[in-house]
Design an enzyme around this catalytic site. Structure first.
Site, PDB file in Angstrom:
ATOM      1  N   HIS A 143       0.807  -1.218   0.000  1.00  0.00           N
ATOM      2  CA  HIS A 143       0.000   0.000   0.000  1.00  0.00           C
ATOM      3  C   HIS A 143       0.844   1.274   0.000  1.00  0.00           C
ATOM      4  O   HIS A 143       1.889   1.356   0.645  1.00  0.00           O
ATOM      5  CB  HIS A 143      -0.936   0.016   1.223  1.00  0.00           C
ATOM      6  N   HIS A 152      12.536  -1.460 -12.520  1.00  0.00           N
ATOM      7  CA  HIS A 152      12.343  -2.890 -12.759  1.00  0.00           C
ATOM      8  C   HIS A 152      12.324  -3.594 -11.409  1.00  0.00           C
ATOM      9  O   HIS A 152      13.343  -3.644 -10.715  1.00  0.00           O
ATOM     10  CB  HIS A 152      13.464  -3.440 -13.632  1.00  0.00           C
TER      11      HIS A 152
END
Length: 222
Positions: A143, A152
């Site tokens: 979250h 990446h």
């Protein structure tokens, strides 16, 4: 094939491109017309993943003439992916976004164009995902994280809540990043690392706990 599918060309013709092509076909929003590769010139004209490696950037005009509007950069290297995404946009292509049907993505997530989210990935509420990001197989982003452009996140990585990953950073396979951490731009976190402190920009860090090992030589391609 959906009759409303838009034509798309994928830049890249290696392992990650196989994954991206599979996601594109599963989501059924785009038709892959071919692949581009500026490096492996000997592959031009050959079959890859069921279609042809057309050539490199010299094919832009022909692709436009053929009605191809979308592109997706299927290259793992963060800096190369950002550079090529800018190039294709400057040449009039739109960047597609590819989210695997078996990824779990919270309903309020903002996902930038050019981003690829692979099978089994989980992105929890209020996270922000930038442009040209890779969130690889079974990775999780908790979250309120901020994942900036060109990042990446490798397979099996776990990112704790309210963490920020700055532009172009690469988090290696199986790494764990604790909550409320900042990882600096263009840094590389090694496979299996456990990051419990902020990491500055432009460094390689690995270990348990992760430590900065060296600065990155910008002339080296990873």
């Amino acid at each position: 094939m959906n009759d409303l599918c838009q034509n798309l060309v994928i830049w890249g013709a290696s392992g990650h491109a196989l994954v991206v092509a599979d996601i594109i076909r599963l989501i059924n929003q785009y038709k892959i017309v071919g692949f581009l590769d500026d490096i492996n010139l000997h592959l031009h004209g050959k079959n890859f993943c069921g279609v042809t490696i057309l050539g490199g950037r010299e094919k832009f005009d022909q692709l436009h003439d053929d009605g191809v509007k979308y592109s997706l950069i299927a290259i793992g290297n963060c800096q190369t992916r950002l550079e090529l995404s800018n190039l294709v946009e400057q040449n009039g292509f739109r960047l597609a976004t590819a989210v695997h049907p078996q990824a779990i993505v919270a309903g309020d997530i903002v996902i930038g164009s050019g981003t690829v989210i692979c099978a089994g990935a989980v992105i929890n509420p209020s996270a922000k995902i930038g442009k040209n990001v890779i969130i690889n197989t079974t990775a999780s982003v908790d979250h309120e994280c901020v994942i900036e452009d060109g990042v990446h996140i490798g397979p099996g990585v776990h990112i704790g809540g309210r963490t920020t990953i700055k532009q172009g950073a690469w988090i290696g396979i199986g790494a764990t990043v604790s909550d409320r951490i900042t990882i600096g731009a263009n840094s590389i976190i090694g496979a299996g690392a456990v990051v419990v402190r902020d990491i500055p920009p432009g460094v390689v860090a690995y270990g348990v706990p992760a430590k900065v090992i060296r600065n990155i030589d910008s002339s080296v391609q990873y």
